[in-house]
Design a protein around this motif. Structure first.
Motif, PDB file in Angstrom:
ATOM      1  N   GLU A 168     -15.467   6.034  -2.725  1.00 35.48           N
ATOM      2  CA  GLU A 168     -15.519   4.515  -2.499  1.00 35.48           C
ATOM      3  C   GLU A 168     -14.158   4.143  -1.701  1.00 35.48           C
ATOM      4  OE1 GLU A 168     -15.584   0.396  -4.861  1.00 35.48           O
ATOM      5  OE2 GLU A 168     -17.091   2.071  -5.533  1.00 35.48           O
ATOM      6  N   ILE A 169     -12.871   4.462  -2.478  1.00 34.12           N
ATOM      7  CA  ILE A 169     -11.698   4.174  -1.826  1.00 34.12           C
ATOM      8  C   ILE A 169     -11.551   4.740  -0.570  1.00 34.12           C
ATOM      9  CG2 ILE A 169      -9.409   4.349  -2.254  1.00 34.12           C
ATOM     10  CD1 ILE A 169     -10.531   2.201  -4.119  1.00 34.12           C
ATOM     11  N   ALA A 170     -11.874   5.940  -0.049  1.00 34.93           N
ATOM     12  CA  ALA A 170     -11.534   6.555   0.929  1.00 34.93           C
ATOM     13  C   ALA A 170     -12.497   6.195   1.963  1.00 34.93           C
ATOM     14  CB  ALA A 170     -12.206   8.082   0.680  1.00 34.93           C
ATOM     15  N   GLN A 171     -13.432   5.398   1.660  1.00 39.32           N
ATOM     16  CA  GLN A 171     -14.259   4.939   2.764  1.00 39.32           C
ATOM     17  C   GLN A 171     -13.796   3.382   3.153  1.00 39.32           C
ATOM     18  OE1 GLN A 171     -18.462   4.691   0.828  1.00 39.32           O
ATOM     19  NE2 GLN A 171     -18.681   6.810   1.818  1.00 39.32           N
ATOM     20  N   ARG A 172     -13.186   2.606   2.173  1.00 42.71           N
ATOM     21  CA  ARG A 172     -12.656   1.614   2.525  1.00 42.71           C
ATOM     22  C   ARG A 172     -10.992   1.550   3.042  1.00 42.71           C
ATOM     23  NH1 ARG A 172     -12.184  -1.884  -2.337  1.00 42.71           N
ATOM     24  NH2 ARG A 172     -12.785  -0.047  -3.758  1.00 42.71           N
ATOM     25  N   HIS A 173     -10.594   2.613   2.857  1.00 42.71           N
ATOM     26  CA  HIS A 173      -9.006   2.718   3.427  1.00 42.71           C
ATOM     27  C   HIS A 173      -8.797   4.148   4.037  1.00 42.71           C
ATOM     28  CE1 HIS A 173      -8.220  -0.688   0.884  1.00 42.71           C
ATOM     29  NE2 HIS A 173      -9.058  -0.127  -0.206  1.00 42.71           N
ATOM     30  N   SER A 174      -9.046   4.243   5.245  1.00 45.34           N
ATOM     31  CA  SER A 174      -9.124   5.428   6.053  1.00 45.34           C
ATOM     32  C   SER A 174      -7.689   5.968   6.131  1.00 45.34           C
ATOM     33  CB  SER A 174      -9.813   5.179   7.511  1.00 45.34           C
ATOM     34  OG  SER A 174      -9.046   4.200   8.116  1.00 45.34           O
TER      35      SER A 174
END
Length: 170
Positions: A71-77
């Motif tokens: 989820e974090i990876a999707q929001r913070h590329s």
């Protein structure tokens, strides 16, 4: 025992000043995702083995940590998958995140995670009398010397600590 979720860059900072063992003198257990240990600690040669011998604990992500990291990876590329893993471990286990990465620090704080870096570990070692004032000063000076080349730390913070230490030692 207090646990800390670790990113990779901190270890490089301590390695280049010849003090890789210093953080391990504190009563802390440093955790790092197993995949990050295997993939990111390849250079310089031998770093991975040294850290594991000193006490770095390679850990697997729980299911909740894995999905939170995604989820974090999707929001913070801008964050790597290993950055997201370190943050997920810290968030889901309610422990401190150890990193010097500016973007990861920002995201972690926004997620309510306490962050510590190279200087924070050094300060804590000094405050808890794990290192002498001389070793503290030497470490700060070495970090200041190589800053901008091999490490990227806030030079102002390093200098403030050196100035404050000089006043205490007079």
């Amino acid at each position: 025992m207090e646990y800390i979720s670790s990113d990779t860059n901190i270890w490089i900072d301590y390695m280049v000043i010849g003090k890789l063992d210093l953080p391990f003198r504190l009563p802390l257990t440093y955790l790092m995702n197993q995949d990050a240990v295997n993939d990111e600690l390849l250079s310089p040669k031998g770093l991975k083995n040294q850290l594991l011998e000193l006490g770095l604990v390679a850990t697997e992500l729980t299911e909740k940590e894995f999905f939170y990291g995604m989820e974090i990876a999707q929001r913070h590329s801008k964050l790597s998958k290993y950055d997201c893993s370190a943050l997920a471990i810290a968030k889901k286990r309610n422990i401190v995140l150890l990193t010097g990465d500016a973007e990861l620090r920002k995201v972690a704080r926004n997620e309510g995670v306490t962050v510590m870096g190279t200087i924070g570990i050094l300060d804590r070692a000094f405050e808890e009398n794990v290192i002498t004032p001389e070793e503290y000063k030497d470490s700060l000076n070495k970090l200041k010397e190589i800053n901008g080349r091999e490490v990227r730390l806030p030079i102002k913070e390093l200098q403030e600590r050196l100035d404050g230490l000089d006043k205490k030692l007079i």
